[in-house]
Write a protein that holds these residues in place. Structure first.
Motif, PDB file in Angstrom:
ATOM      1  N   LEU A  18      -5.305  -7.540   3.394  1.00 60.89           N
ATOM      2  CA  LEU A  18      -6.497  -6.881   2.843  1.00 60.89           C
ATOM      3  C   LEU A  18      -6.179  -6.176   1.527  1.00 60.89           C
ATOM      4  N   ALA A  19      -5.005  -5.568   1.459  1.00 58.72           N
ATOM      5  CA  ALA A  19      -4.613  -4.883   0.229  1.00 58.72           C
ATOM      6  C   ALA A  19      -4.466  -5.865  -0.919  1.00 58.72           C
ATOM      7  N   ILE A  20      -3.942  -7.039  -0.620  1.00 55.68           N
ATOM      8  CA  ILE A  20      -3.777  -8.046  -1.675  1.00 55.68           C
ATOM      9  C   ILE A  20      -5.143  -8.577  -2.120  1.00 55.68           C
ATOM     10  N   VAL A  21      -6.009  -8.803  -1.138  1.00 56.14           N
ATOM     11  CA  VAL A  21      -7.336  -9.332  -1.464  1.00 56.14           C
ATOM     12  C   VAL A  21      -8.123  -8.321  -2.291  1.00 56.14           C
ATOM     13  N   TYR A  22      -8.126  -7.057  -1.843  1.00 57.49           N
ATOM     14  CA  TYR A  22      -8.932  -6.044  -2.540  1.00 57.49           C
ATOM     15  C   TYR A  22      -8.162  -5.322  -3.638  1.00 57.49           C
ATOM     16  N   LYS A  23      -6.865  -5.577  -3.745  1.00 57.11           N
ATOM     17  CA  LYS A  23      -6.014  -5.008  -4.789  1.00 57.11           C
ATOM     18  C   LYS A  23      -6.112  -3.480  -4.825  1.00 57.11           C
ATOM     19  N   THR A  24      -5.879  -2.886  -3.649  1.00 56.05           N
ATOM     20  CA  THR A  24      -5.926  -1.415  -3.583  1.00 56.05           C
ATOM     21  C   THR A  24      -4.558  -0.872  -3.210  1.00 56.05           C
ATOM     22  N   VAL A  25      -4.203   0.199  -3.847  1.00 57.88           N
ATOM     23  CA  VAL A  25      -2.935   0.858  -3.558  1.00 57.88           C
ATOM     24  C   VAL A  25      -3.033   1.637  -2.249  1.00 57.88           C
ATOM     25  N   LEU A  26      -4.210   2.094  -1.928  1.00 56.52           N
ATOM     26  CA  LEU A  26      -4.397   2.870  -0.710  1.00 56.52           C
ATOM     27  C   LEU A  26      -4.033   2.057   0.528  1.00 56.52           C
ATOM     28  N   LEU A  27      -4.462   0.801   0.574  1.00 56.43           N
ATOM     29  CA  LEU A  27      -4.127  -0.031   1.733  1.00 56.43           C
ATOM     30  C   LEU A  27      -2.626  -0.318   1.796  1.00 56.43           C
ATOM     31  N   LEU A  28      -1.989  -0.495   0.662  1.00 54.33           N
ATOM     32  CA  LEU A  28      -0.534  -0.692   0.664  1.00 54.33           C
ATOM     33  C   LEU A  28       0.187   0.575   1.136  1.00 54.33           C
ATOM     34  N   THR A  29      -0.348   1.720   0.768  1.00 50.68           N
ATOM     35  CA  THR A  29       0.238   2.976   1.235  1.00 50.68           C
ATOM     36  C   THR A  29       0.072   3.110   2.741  1.00 50.68           C
ATOM     37  N   ILE A  30      -1.091   2.745   3.238  1.00 52.53           N
ATOM     38  CA  ILE A  30      -1.325   2.788   4.693  1.00 52.53           C
ATOM     39  C   ILE A  30      -0.378   1.820   5.399  1.00 52.53           C
ATOM     40  N   ALA A  31      -0.190   0.637   4.837  1.00 52.80           N
ATOM     41  CA  ALA A  31       0.726  -0.347   5.435  1.00 52.80           C
ATOM     42  C   ALA A  31       2.152   0.196   5.466  1.00 52.80           C
ATOM     43  N   SER A  32       2.572   0.842   4.395  1.00 52.23           N
ATOM     44  CA  SER A  32       3.920   1.425   4.358  1.00 52.23           C
ATOM     45  C   SER A  32       4.062   2.525   5.398  1.00 52.23           C
ATOM     46  N   GLY A  33       3.047   3.363   5.508  1.00 43.82           N
ATOM     47  CA  GLY A  33       3.078   4.433   6.510  1.00 43.82           C
ATOM     48  C   GLY A  33       3.120   3.887   7.925  1.00 43.82           C
ATOM     49  N   LEU A  34       2.309   2.863   8.191  1.00 42.40           N
ATOM     50  CA  LEU A  34       2.321   2.249   9.522  1.00 42.40           C
ATOM     51  C   LEU A  34       3.670   1.607   9.835  1.00 42.40           C
ATOM     52  N   SER A  35       4.248   0.951   8.854  1.00 36.84           N
ATOM     53  CA  SER A  35       5.554   0.320   9.094  1.00 36.84           C
ATOM     54  C   SER A  35       6.616   1.377   9.384  1.00 36.84           C
ATOM     55  N   LEU A  36       6.536   2.511   8.704  1.00 32.96           N
ATOM     56  CA  LEU A  36       7.471   3.594   8.979  1.00 32.96           C
ATOM     57  C   LEU A  36       7.290   4.138  10.382  1.00 32.96           C
ATOM     58  N   VAL A  37       6.037   4.312  10.812  1.00 33.14           N
ATOM     59  CA  VAL A  37       5.768   4.806  12.168  1.00 33.14           C
ATOM     60  C   VAL A  37       6.281   3.822  13.212  1.00 33.14           C
ATOM     61  N   VAL A  38       6.029   2.538  12.993  1.00 28.69           N
ATOM     62  CA  VAL A  38       6.509   1.516  13.933  1.00 28.69           C
ATOM     63  C   VAL A  38       8.033   1.539  14.008  1.00 28.69           C
ATOM     64  N   LEU A  39       8.677   1.633  12.877  1.00 26.00           N
ATOM     65  CA  LEU A  39      10.130   1.681  12.853  1.00 26.00           C
ATOM     66  C   LEU A  39      10.656   2.900  13.607  1.00 26.00           C
ATOM     67  N   LEU A  40      10.064   4.043  13.372  1.00 29.91           N
ATOM     68  CA  LEU A  40      10.530   5.262  14.033  1.00 29.91           C
ATOM     69  C   LEU A  40      10.277   5.230  15.536  1.00 29.91           C
ATOM     70  N   VAL A  41       9.149   4.699  15.957  1.00 34.71           N
ATOM     71  CA  VAL A  41       8.860   4.601  17.392  1.00 34.71           C
ATOM     72  C   VAL A  41       9.833   3.626  18.060  1.00 34.71           C
ATOM     73  N   ALA A  42      10.050   2.477  17.435  1.00 30.49           N
ATOM     74  CA  ALA A  42      10.994   1.502  18.000  1.00 30.49           C
ATOM     75  C   ALA A  42      12.393   2.092  18.064  1.00 30.49           C
ATOM     76  N   LEU A  43      12.790   2.805  17.044  1.00 30.15           N
ATOM     77  CA  LEU A  43      14.106   3.444  17.035  1.00 30.15           C
ATOM     78  C   LEU A  43      14.219   4.483  18.142  1.00 30.15           C
ATOM     79  N   ALA A  44      13.186   5.281  18.325  1.00 26.89           N
ATOM     80  CA  ALA A  44      13.207   6.315  19.371  1.00 26.89           C
ATOM     81  C   ALA A  44      13.294   5.687  20.757  1.00 26.89           C
TER      82      ALA A  44
END
Length: 110
Positions: A18-44
């Motif tokens: 969606l971020a690529i289609v709509y070319k928004t930085v906000l969606l890329l930021t949300i994707a980065s935040g979600l990936s960080l949360v997933v990584l931290l939860v999996a690590l925990a």
């Protein structure tokens, strides 16, 4: 845990698409935040499983150490007796050495 990770990866792919289609930085930021949360939860979760396994190993090692101490305590009185038995076998050992020497010399004469 596996399903959570698979779901999170699919969600991230959708957000990035969606971020690529709509070319928004906000969606890329949300994707980065979600990936960080997933990584931290999996690590925990993985670290929690490792901690549980190590706790089990620690309990087992404690039981083994307790058993070894019990064996040491129970066999400690045997040491003086064994030393006495060893000393009583010294003449037998010397006699058997003489018999061995006699048999060796008899074997050479035959």
């Amino acid at each position: 845990m596996v399903w959570f990770t698979v779901f999170a990866v699919i969600a991230l792919v959708v957000v990035v698409a969606l971020a690529i289609v709509y070319k928004t930085v906000l969606l890329l930021t949300i994707a980065s935040g979600l990936s960080l949360v997933v990584l931290l939860v999996a690590l925990a979760v993985c670290l929690s499983k490792i901690l549980n396994a190590l706790t089990g190993v620690e309990r087992s090692m404690g039981k083994i150490a307790m058993g070894v101490r019990a064996i040491d305590t129970q066999t400690a009185p045997l040491k003086p007796s064994i030393e006495g038995i060893n000393n009583s076998f010294v003449p037998l050992r010397d006699g058997l050495k003489r018999v061995h020497a006699d048999l060796a010399s008899a074997g050479k004469k035959l």
